[in-house]
Design a protein around this motif. Structure first.
Motif, PDB file in Angstrom:
ATOM      1  N   HIS A 155      37.822  43.590  38.654  1.00  0.00           N
ATOM      2  CA  HIS A 155      38.756  43.779  39.765  1.00  0.00           C
ATOM      3  C   HIS A 155      37.994  44.026  41.065  1.00  0.00           C
ATOM      4  N   GLU A 156      38.608  43.613  42.181  1.00  0.00           N
ATOM      5  CA  GLU A 156      37.990  43.822  43.487  1.00  0.00           C
ATOM      6  C   GLU A 156      37.855  45.313  43.799  1.00  0.00           C
TER       7      GLU A 156
ATOM      8  N   ASP B 168      43.549  40.139  47.571  1.00  0.00           N
ATOM      9  CA  ASP B 168      43.132  39.013  46.718  1.00  0.00           C
ATOM     10  C   ASP B 168      43.622  39.190  45.290  1.00  0.00           C
ATOM     11  N   ASP B 169      43.496  40.389  44.741  1.00  0.00           N
ATOM     12  CA  ASP B 169      43.953  40.643  43.374  1.00  0.00           C
ATOM     13  C   ASP B 169      45.459  40.449  43.242  1.00  0.00           C
ATOM     14  N   ARG B 170      46.209  40.999  44.169  1.00  0.00           N
ATOM     15  CA  ARG B 170      47.670  40.962  44.072  1.00  0.00           C
ATOM     16  C   ARG B 170      48.233  39.601  44.456  1.00  0.00           C
TER      17      ARG B 170
ATOM     18  N   GLU C  16      37.962  49.168  39.976  1.00  0.00           N
ATOM     19  CA  GLU C  16      37.302  48.551  38.831  1.00  0.00           C
ATOM     20  C   GLU C  16      37.130  49.584  37.720  1.00  0.00           C
TER      21      GLU C  16
ATOM     22  N   GLN D   4      42.429  44.587  47.906  1.00  0.00           N
ATOM     23  CA  GLN D   4      43.455  44.409  46.883  1.00  0.00           C
ATOM     24  C   GLN D   4      44.353  43.207  47.149  1.00  0.00           C
TER      25      GLN D   4
END
Length: 248
Positions: free
Chosen positions: A142-143, A185-187, A146, A183
């Motif tokens: 995760h970005e 990018d992750d979401r 983590e 976050q």
């Protein structure tokens, strides 16, 4: 006899906290420090504790920690942030656990410094896998936020890490801004729905969860301010994602 232990720390300009961190683990069989370009006394402090120091450009929180873990010589690894330290009781618990580890990893509790005081007693502590067999573990990728993912059983260790974190409100707000950007990018890949409703409602939910349910009200005004910043972070996560989608 216990299993030999490598302590792994990633650093960048951490002269204010690294000394306490490494002093608490100087008993370990190996200390590995992976630095990403420090210009303060970080490297000198690491050298003073006999750490094996390597450097590489920052690759992201998860990837950087994985690279540091890969540098360890021993099978069992204790992963610490540069602003964390082990109390003597935790050291004893870890040494006992390594005498005959029957699991692939151990979770440790973490006590937070909240601006000008430690979080109050009876506040709910977070817990993380930090002691693990590196042949059966990896970083989550995760970005932000983590974590260590373990292939095998995990036990809860009766040990607490002291986390000094951000020493002032400005530092915590800056971290909320930085983490919320990462976050996105992750979401974005998970495509959450109802972003406008989340922006309106979720900050209040996050405040209540942090301040009331997790018990940070017991820390007085420090807990209140931390809860407000936490709620702001919750708002920023969805506001920045909404902004990205509006811009296409």
């Amino acid at each position: 006899m216990r299993e030999p232990l490598s302590v792994v720390v990633t650093t960048f300009d951490n002269e204010d906290t690294l000394d306490a961190c490494l002093a608490s683990v100087r008993w370990a069989d190996e200390i590995v420090v992976l630095d990403s370009g420090s210009t303060d006394r970080t490297l000198a402090i690491a050298d003073s504790y006999g750490a094996r120091v390597r450097a590489q450009p920052f690759a992201g929180y998860s990837a950087q920690k994985q690279a540091a873990i890969d540098l360890a010589s021993h099978r069992w690894v204790l992963l610490l942030d540069s602003d964390e330290a082990l109390p003597a009781v935790a050291v004893e618990a870890i040494q006992q656990a390594l005498a005959d580890p029957a699991v692939a990893g151990f979770e440790l509790w973490r006590r937070e410094w909240v601006f000008w005081r430690w979080q109050a007693g009876r506040t709910r502590l977070n817990h993380y896998v930090r002691l693990f067999d590196r042949t059966r573990a990896r970083m989550s990728g995760h970005e932000v936020h983590e974590s260590v993912v373990v292939d095998g059983p995990v036990a809860q260790l009766d040990a607490t890490i002291d986390h000094y974190g951000e020493r002032d409100i400005a530092g915590r707000v800056e971290k909320a801004n930085r983490y919320s950007t990462l976050q996105v990018d992750d979401r974005h890949t998970r495509a959450p729905r109802f972003l406008r409703l989340r922006m309106v409602l979720y900050p209040a939910v996050a405040f209540i969860r942090y301040y009331v349910l997790r018990g940070h009200y017991r820390a007085g005004w420090a807990g209140f301010v931390a809860a407000r910043v936490h709620a702001f972070y919750a708002f920023l996560k969805y506001a920045k994602l909404y902004e990205r989608r509006r811009r296409g």
